[in-house]
Design a protein around this motif. Structure first.
Motif, PDB file in Angstrom:
ATOM      1  N   PRO A  21       0.834  -1.210   0.000  1.00 34.92           N
ATOM      2  CA  PRO A  21       0.000   0.000   0.000  1.00 34.92           C
ATOM      3  C   PRO A  21       0.866   1.256   0.000  1.00 34.92           C
ATOM      4  CG  PRO A  21      -0.675  -1.549   1.732  1.00 34.92           C
ATOM      5  CD  PRO A  21       0.659  -1.992   1.236  1.00 34.92           C
ATOM      6  N   THR A  22       0.574   2.172  -0.899  1.00 28.79           N
ATOM      7  CA  THR A  22       1.271   3.453  -0.963  1.00 28.79           C
ATOM      8  C   THR A  22       0.246   4.577  -1.025  1.00 28.79           C
ATOM      9  OG1 THR A  22       1.403   3.348  -3.383  1.00 28.79           O
ATOM     10  CG2 THR A  22       3.288   2.497  -2.137  1.00 28.79           C
ATOM     11  N   SER A  23       0.671   5.767  -0.644  1.00 25.17           N
ATOM     12  CA  SER A  23      -0.233   6.909  -0.687  1.00 25.17           C
ATOM     13  C   SER A  23       0.563   8.181  -0.930  1.00 25.17           C
ATOM     14  CB  SER A  23      -1.025   7.032   0.620  1.00 25.17           C
ATOM     15  OG  SER A  23      -0.150   7.247   1.719  1.00 25.17           O
ATOM     16  N   MET A  24      -0.082   9.137  -1.613  1.00 19.14           N
ATOM     17  CA  MET A  24       0.487  10.462  -1.823  1.00 19.14           C
ATOM     18  C   MET A  24      -0.507  11.485  -1.290  1.00 19.14           C
ATOM     19  SD  MET A  24       2.273  10.359  -5.597  1.00 19.14           S
ATOM     20  CE  MET A  24       0.755   9.913  -6.449  1.00 19.14           C
ATOM     21  N   ALA A  25       0.014  12.548  -0.698  1.00 18.64           N
ATOM     22  CA  ALA A  25      -0.845  13.584  -0.135  1.00 18.64           C
ATOM     23  C   ALA A  25      -0.119  14.918  -0.195  1.00 18.64           C
ATOM     24  CB  ALA A  25      -1.229  13.252   1.309  1.00 18.64           C
ATOM     25  N   SER A  26      -0.897  15.999  -0.151  1.00 12.26           N
ATOM     26  CA  SER A  26      -0.310  17.338  -0.142  1.00 12.26           C
ATOM     27  C   SER A  26      -1.327  18.325   0.406  1.00 12.26           C
ATOM     28  CB  SER A  26       0.111  17.757  -1.556  1.00 12.26           C
ATOM     29  OG  SER A  26       0.609  19.087  -1.557  1.00 12.26           O
ATOM     30  N   ASP A  27      -0.821  19.334   1.120  1.00 11.53           N
ATOM     31  CA  ASP A  27      -1.655  20.445   1.573  1.00 11.53           C
ATOM     32  C   ASP A  27      -1.678  21.580   0.562  1.00 11.53           C
ATOM     33  OD1 ASP A  27      -2.241  19.155   3.959  1.00 11.53           O
ATOM     34  OD2 ASP A  27      -0.567  20.070   5.035  1.00 11.53           O
ATOM     35  N   ASP A  28      -0.932  21.434  -0.531  1.00 16.48           N
ATOM     36  CA  ASP A  28      -0.827  22.502  -1.527  1.00 16.48           C
ATOM     37  C   ASP A  28      -1.917  22.351  -2.590  1.00 16.48           C
ATOM     38  OD1 ASP A  28       1.028  24.715  -2.734  1.00 16.48           O
ATOM     39  OD2 ASP A  28       0.590  23.342  -4.395  1.00 16.48           O
ATOM     40  N   PRO A  29      -2.759  23.368  -2.802  1.00 20.54           N
ATOM     41  CA  PRO A  29      -3.845  23.259  -3.789  1.00 20.54           C
ATOM     42  C   PRO A  29      -3.343  22.969  -5.197  1.00 20.54           C
ATOM     43  CG  PRO A  29      -4.194  25.156  -2.346  1.00 20.54           C
ATOM     44  CD  PRO A  29      -2.819  24.650  -2.062  1.00 20.54           C
TER      45      PRO A  29
ATOM     46  N   MET B  43       4.722  17.677  -1.323  1.00 21.65           N
ATOM     47  CA  MET B  43       3.868  16.503  -1.226  1.00 21.65           C
ATOM     48  C   MET B  43       4.628  15.394  -0.506  1.00 21.65           C
ATOM     49  SD  MET B  43       3.956  15.216  -5.214  1.00 21.65           S
ATOM     50  CE  MET B  43       2.840  13.853  -4.913  1.00 21.65           C
ATOM     51  N   SER B  44       3.889  14.428   0.010  1.00 26.48           N
ATOM     52  CA  SER B  44       4.496  13.319   0.733  1.00 26.48           C
ATOM     53  C   SER B  44       4.134  12.004   0.055  1.00 26.48           C
ATOM     54  CB  SER B  44       4.027  13.296   2.193  1.00 26.48           C
ATOM     55  OG  SER B  44       2.624  13.114   2.270  1.00 26.48           O
ATOM     56  N   LEU B  45       5.051  11.058   0.152  1.00 30.64           N
ATOM     57  CA  LEU B  45       4.865   9.720  -0.403  1.00 30.64           C
ATOM     58  C   LEU B  45       5.159   8.717   0.699  1.00 30.64           C
ATOM     59  CD1 LEU B  45       4.558   7.615  -2.662  1.00 30.64           C
ATOM     60  CD2 LEU B  45       6.926   8.099  -3.327  1.00 30.64           C
TER      61      LEU B  45
END
Length: 302
Positions: free
Chosen positions: A150-158, A193-195
């Motif tokens: 399982p992997t995920s990417m996320a960011s608070d930047d619009p 962003m984070s991975l």
């Protein structure tokens, strides 16, 4: 089909702006609490192992580390025995054919003065004209080793959210240096962003080639890098077979893995939408084409 599909990349995100100096994408990983199985730091280290890198700076030594908590190591070299101290190094990798270079931050999570530690990295990011950043981490989770990592990417930047079709992380709680650095980068005006990848908690020992491989494949999608991965893929297959044998030899562990498999399969059923299947198929085709053209190995999943 693959000729028509262009996956979003961090270089593509940067390419839309005007820059007085050649920009860079910062990529960071740290050994420690957010590096289960050393998968994140090993994935970023593989970029350095296959690229010509210019050493920019060293952050650490007595200012940020407790040597009783993070022990130095000794090593016998041609010059005699040397002490290797916990530290964080910054490297720049030129990418002449891409829209931006890479600024790689790789080291050990500090013990002290996290805010000062991040401020030092931000100083170098500004000097190196960093215009986007990616932090990597790996965590222990209740996931079976027999299913895709399982992997995920996320960011608070619009802007990054729109470019990659991702959302902000909903996590709230204790955090590590990758997340703290990501927040500080974002606050300084650098889209970040984070991975993350998840490692089965019952096989937490390093190294973890299967999780490392999952991160390497995503790094190749997000950045203009090509990382020879044939040996890593073979190690990942051997690692999985070894864990299979260990689990089969213990009835309680085997039963527990089966329970995790059932829970994972049930939770993923609602996600099997046409869009998800198409996206995964595109990723498969890109990896298949890359491995067959550069001769780094066959296209197979583990």
């Amino acid at each position: 089909m693959t000729d028509q599909y262009h996956a979003p990349t961090l270089n593509g995100f940067i390419a839309g702006g005007d820059h007085e100096r050649r920009p860079a994408v910062l990529v960071a990983a740290f050994e420690g609490w957010n590096d289960a199985g050393s998968a994140a730091s090993d994935a970023v280290r593989s970029i350095l192992d296959t690229s010509a890198a210019e050493h920019v700076a060293t952050i650490g030594l007595d200012d940020y580390y407790d040597y009783q908590f993070t022990r130095p190591t000794s090593k016998l070299t041609e010059r005699g025995r040397e002490v290797q101290w916990p530290q964080t190094d910054i490297y720049r990798i030129a990418q002449p054919g891409a829209d931006a270079d890479l600024l790689v931050v790789l080291g050990v999570e500090p013990t002290f003065r996290w805010q000062g530690f991040c401020a030092r990295i931000l100083e170098h990011a500004a000097a190196q004209n960093v215009r986007a950043a990616l932090t990597l981490g790996a965590l222990l989770a209740d996931v079976p080793h027999t299913r895709p990592v399982p992997t995920s990417m996320a960011s608070d930047d619009p802007g990054l959210q729109e470019h990659f079709n991702i959302t902000a992380s909903s996590y709230a709680g204790a955090t590590g240096i990758p997340s703290v650095l990501g927040i500080e980068l974002q606050r300084s005006g650098i889209p970040t962003m984070s991975l993350w990848a998840q490692l089965s908690h019952y096989v937490a020992q390093a190294p973890s080639p299967r999780v490392q491989l999952a991160l390497v494949e995503l790094l190749e999608e997000l950045l203009p890098v090509s990382i020879p991965a044939q040996q890593l893929r073979e190690d990942a297959v051997a690692w999985k077979l070894g864990v299979d044998e260990l689990a089969a030899s213990d009835p309680e562990v085997s039963k527990y893995v089966q329970q995790l498999e059932a829970a994972t399969d049930a939770s993923e059923l609602p996600e099997a939408s046409g869009e998800t299947i198409a996206r995964e198929f595109e990723r498969y085709l890109r990896r298949r084409g890359r491995y067959r053209t550069d001769g780094s190995g066959p296209d197979f999943e583990i």
